[in-house]
Design a protein around this motif. Structure first.
Motif, PDB file in Angstrom:
ATOM      1  N   TYR A  13       2.124 -11.105  17.799  1.00  0.00           N
ATOM      2  CA  TYR A  13       3.086 -11.048  18.897  1.00  0.00           C
ATOM      3  C   TYR A  13       4.066  -9.902  18.617  1.00  0.00           C
ATOM      4  CZ  TYR A  13       1.258 -15.782  19.390  1.00  0.00           C
ATOM      5  OH  TYR A  13       0.427 -16.871  19.495  1.00  0.00           O
ATOM      6  N   LEU A  14       4.145  -8.951  19.521  1.00  0.00           N
ATOM      7  CA  LEU A  14       5.029  -7.815  19.329  1.00  0.00           C
ATOM      8  C   LEU A  14       6.426  -8.158  19.817  1.00  0.00           C
ATOM      9  CD1 LEU A  14       2.797  -4.759  20.309  1.00  0.00           C
ATOM     10  CD2 LEU A  14       3.052  -5.919  18.103  1.00  0.00           C
ATOM     11  N   GLU A  15       7.368  -8.130  18.890  1.00  0.00           N
ATOM     12  CA  GLU A  15       8.748  -8.536  19.185  1.00  0.00           C
ATOM     13  C   GLU A  15       9.694  -7.352  18.950  1.00  0.00           C
ATOM     14  OE1 GLU A  15      11.861  -9.710  20.367  1.00  0.00           O
ATOM     15  OE2 GLU A  15      10.369 -11.321  20.500  1.00  0.00           O
ATOM     16  N   THR A  16      10.267  -6.844  20.032  1.00  0.00           N
ATOM     17  CA  THR A  16      11.153  -5.683  19.931  1.00  0.00           C
ATOM     18  C   THR A  16      12.416  -5.987  19.127  1.00  0.00           C
ATOM     19  OG1 THR A  16      12.108  -6.252  22.078  1.00  0.00           O
ATOM     20  CG2 THR A  16      10.343  -4.616  22.063  1.00  0.00           C
ATOM     21  N   GLY A  17      12.788  -7.255  19.039  1.00  0.00           N
ATOM     22  CA  GLY A  17      13.965  -7.625  18.273  1.00  0.00           C
ATOM     23  C   GLY A  17      13.830  -7.336  16.787  1.00  0.00           C
ATOM     24  N   LEU A  18      12.593  -7.091  16.328  1.00  0.00           N
ATOM     25  CA  LEU A  18      12.344  -6.776  14.917  1.00  0.00           C
ATOM     26  C   LEU A  18      12.231  -5.271  14.679  1.00  0.00           C
ATOM     27  CD1 LEU A  18       9.665  -9.515  14.117  1.00  0.00           C
ATOM     28  CD2 LEU A  18      12.096  -9.568  13.539  1.00  0.00           C
ATOM     29  N   SER A  19      12.523  -4.475  15.703  1.00  0.00           N
ATOM     30  CA  SER A  19      12.337  -3.028  15.638  1.00  0.00           C
ATOM     31  C   SER A  19      13.151  -2.352  14.542  1.00  0.00           C
ATOM     32  CB  SER A  19      12.717  -2.386  16.982  1.00  0.00           C
ATOM     33  OG  SER A  19      11.809  -2.754  17.991  1.00  0.00           O
ATOM     34  N   GLU A  20      12.756  -1.122  14.272  1.00  0.00           N
ATOM     35  CA  GLU A  20      13.496  -0.251  13.364  1.00  0.00           C
ATOM     36  C   GLU A  20      14.949  -0.131  13.817  1.00  0.00           C
ATOM     37  OE1 GLU A  20      14.283   1.152  10.632  1.00  0.00           O
ATOM     38  OE2 GLU A  20      12.734   2.705  10.425  1.00  0.00           O
ATOM     39  N   TRP A  21      15.832   0.115  12.858  1.00  0.00           N
ATOM     40  CA  TRP A  21      17.228   0.415  13.191  1.00  0.00           C
ATOM     41  C   TRP A  21      17.241   1.725  13.984  1.00  0.00           C
ATOM     42  CZ3 TRP A  21      21.408   1.603   8.893  1.00  0.00           C
ATOM     43  CH2 TRP A  21      22.636   1.903   9.504  1.00  0.00           C
ATOM     44  N   LEU A  22      17.695   1.670  15.217  1.00  0.00           N
ATOM     45  CA  LEU A  22      17.716   2.842  16.094  1.00  0.00           C
ATOM     46  C   LEU A  22      18.991   3.638  15.823  1.00  0.00           C
ATOM     47  CD1 LEU A  22      16.320   1.158  19.334  1.00  0.00           C
ATOM     48  CD2 LEU A  22      15.065   2.273  17.455  1.00  0.00           C
ATOM     49  N   ASN A  23      18.999   4.223  14.654  1.00  0.00           N
ATOM     50  CA  ASN A  23      20.169   4.888  14.103  1.00  0.00           C
ATOM     51  C   ASN A  23      20.225   6.347  14.561  1.00  0.00           C
ATOM     52  OD1 ASN A  23      22.105   6.065  12.462  1.00  0.00           O
ATOM     53  ND2 ASN A  23      21.409   5.055  10.591  1.00  0.00           N
ATOM     54  N   GLN A  53      19.588 -12.474  15.333  1.00  0.00           N
ATOM     55  CA  GLN A  53      19.393 -13.292  16.532  1.00  0.00           C
ATOM     56  C   GLN A  53      17.908 -13.521  16.790  1.00  0.00           C
ATOM     57  OE1 GLN A  53      20.938 -11.483  20.101  1.00  0.00           O
ATOM     58  NE2 GLN A  53      20.516 -13.271  21.374  1.00  0.00           N
ATOM     59  N   THR A  54      17.108 -12.489  16.561  1.00  0.00           N
ATOM     60  CA  THR A  54      15.658 -12.608  16.745  1.00  0.00           C
ATOM     61  C   THR A  54      15.076 -13.653  15.811  1.00  0.00           C
ATOM     62  OG1 THR A  54      15.503 -10.276  17.399  1.00  0.00           O
ATOM     63  CG2 THR A  54      13.477 -11.352  16.687  1.00  0.00           C
ATOM     64  N   ALA A  55      15.457 -13.600  14.545  1.00  0.00           N
ATOM     65  CA  ALA A  55      14.947 -14.570  13.573  1.00  0.00           C
ATOM     66  C   ALA A  55      15.306 -15.992  13.974  1.00  0.00           C
ATOM     67  CB  ALA A  55      15.490 -14.247  12.183  1.00  0.00           C
ATOM     68  N   MET A  84       7.239 -12.618   9.942  1.00  0.00           N
ATOM     69  CA  MET A  84       7.807 -11.526  10.713  1.00  0.00           C
ATOM     70  C   MET A  84       7.610 -10.238   9.925  1.00  0.00           C
ATOM     71  SD  MET A  84      11.345 -13.195  12.224  1.00  0.00           S
ATOM     72  CE  MET A  84      11.900 -13.939  10.681  1.00  0.00           C
ATOM     73  N   VAL A  85       7.027  -9.231  10.549  1.00  0.00           N
ATOM     74  CA  VAL A  85       6.808  -7.936   9.904  1.00  0.00           C
ATOM     75  C   VAL A  85       7.769  -6.937  10.546  1.00  0.00           C
ATOM     76  CG1 VAL A  85       5.143  -6.157   9.290  1.00  0.00           C
ATOM     77  CG2 VAL A  85       4.391  -8.532   9.534  1.00  0.00           C
ATOM     78  N   GLY A 117      18.473  -7.892   8.203  1.00  0.00           N
ATOM     79  CA  GLY A 117      19.169  -8.560   9.303  1.00  0.00           C
ATOM     80  C   GLY A 117      18.570  -9.906   9.645  1.00  0.00           C
ATOM     81  N   ALA A 118      17.236  -9.990   9.621  1.00  0.00           N
ATOM     82  CA  ALA A 118      16.578 -11.268   9.909  1.00  0.00           C
ATOM     83  C   ALA A 118      16.933 -12.310   8.856  1.00  0.00           C
ATOM     84  CB  ALA A 118      15.067 -11.065   9.974  1.00  0.00           C
ATOM     85  N   ALA A 119      16.934 -11.886   7.589  1.00  0.00           N
ATOM     86  CA  ALA A 119      17.318 -12.803   6.515  1.00  0.00           C
ATOM     87  C   ALA A 119      18.762 -13.250   6.677  1.00  0.00           C
ATOM     88  CB  ALA A 119      17.104 -12.143   5.163  1.00  0.00           C
ATOM     89  N   MET A 120      19.646 -12.306   7.025  1.00  0.00           N
ATOM     90  CA  MET A 120      21.053 -12.642   7.243  1.00  0.00           C
ATOM     91  C   MET A 120      21.211 -13.642   8.384  1.00  0.00           C
ATOM     92  SD  MET A 120      22.853  -8.882   6.861  1.00  0.00           S
ATOM     93  CE  MET A 120      24.466  -9.525   7.375  1.00  0.00           C
ATOM     94  N   GLY A 121      20.365 -13.515   9.392  1.00  0.00           N
ATOM     95  CA  GLY A 121      20.448 -14.416  10.525  1.00  0.00           C
ATOM     96  C   GLY A 121      20.157 -15.859  10.162  1.00  0.00           C
ATOM     97  N   LEU A 122      19.448 -16.058   9.039  1.00  0.00           N
ATOM     98  CA  LEU A 122      19.106 -17.413   8.608  1.00  0.00           C
ATOM     99  C   LEU A 122      19.996 -17.904   7.465  1.00  0.00           C
ATOM    100  CD1 LEU A 122      15.199 -17.156   8.721  1.00  0.00           C
ATOM    101  CD2 LEU A 122      16.742 -18.012  10.482  1.00  0.00           C
ATOM    102  N   VAL A 123      20.196 -17.065   6.449  1.00  0.00           N
ATOM    103  CA  VAL A 123      20.936 -17.541   5.264  1.00  0.00           C
ATOM    104  C   VAL A 123      22.369 -17.028   5.214  1.00  0.00           C
ATOM    105  CG1 VAL A 123      18.787 -17.711   3.958  1.00  0.00           C
ATOM    106  CG2 VAL A 123      20.198 -15.642   3.753  1.00  0.00           C
ATOM    107  N   GLY A 124      22.727 -16.107   6.121  1.00  0.00           N
ATOM    108  CA  GLY A 124      24.098 -15.596   6.138  1.00  0.00           C
ATOM    109  C   GLY A 124      24.261 -14.320   5.322  1.00  0.00           C
TER     110      GLY A 124
END
Length: 215
Positions: free
Chosen positions: A80-90, A138-140, A154-155, A163-170
């Protein structure tokens, strides 16, 4: 009820091995995996072969799809392609919004992609460090809630893995997680609390980068 979330960073990318690739590339901010990156992706797949993963989500960038595809082939699962996991658009890394393969093009290359899936969270160029962490966190939270109690993978990319880890464990993830190439983060929910069990494991890899690069 327990739930396991695996978060993997993509394997090595071609422009890390050959920086000149960037100069003539059609999609210069969307490099494929390097030759050794494909080896890393295969090793990641073997590492996860015996894990009870039910769903695979991947950033829509080519290198993350290629990494996720190696795992999906071994686990016999859709992607499943999830844009919320995208590269940092820096904007310091990218002078414009990155051009990527279309969904149709990716599906032709990787038929395990579920084209009926609708991404839950958007990624908008440009974004700050705070915004990428907020977006991937938020995605996680969204994906684990929707898939509960199933285990998921999640890849993502360096910044979105963190960020995904932070979304779960802080915020503890900032100092604990080391998101090197093709590393694994493992987060487990027990009695309503998320616990960080693996903080960027690379024991499945024969070649590990010494300095973590995020761009």
């Amino acid at each position: 009820m327990s739930q396991i979330v695996w978060i993997a960073r993509h394997a090595n990318r071609l422009d890390f091995v050959n920086p000149d690739w960037f100069l003539t590339a059609e999609r210069r901010y969307d490099p494929p995996l390097s030759n050794d990156g494909f080896v890393q992706a295969s090793q990641l797949a073997q590492r996860l072969k015996r894990e009870k993963i039910s769903h695979i989500f991947a950033s829509p960038f080519l290198r993350t799809v290629q990494t996720a595809h190696a795992v999906a082939e071994v686990l016999d699962l859709p992607i499943y392609l999830e844009t919320g996991l995208s590269e940092w658009l820096n904007p310091d890394w990218m002078t414009e919004e990155p051009k990527k393969h279309s969904l149709a093009e990716l599906f032709k290359l990787f038929p395990r992609i579920d084209i009926s899936y609708t991404p839950r969270i958007a990624a908008k160029y440009p974004e700050t460090k705070h915004q990428v962490r907020q977006r991937s966190g938020q995605t996680a939270r969204c994906l684990v809630q929707e898939c509960s109690p199933d285990n998921i993978l999640m890849v993502a990319h360096g910044a979105s893995v963190l960020g995904a880890a932070m979304g779960l464990v802080g915020d503890i993830a900032i100092s604990e997680v080391k998101a090197s190439l093709c590393s694994l983060v493992k987060v487990v929910r027990q009695e309503g609390q998320w616990l960080l069990e693996l903080k960027g494991d690379t024991s499945h890899l024969t070649n590990v980068e010494e300095v973590v690069r995020f761009n």
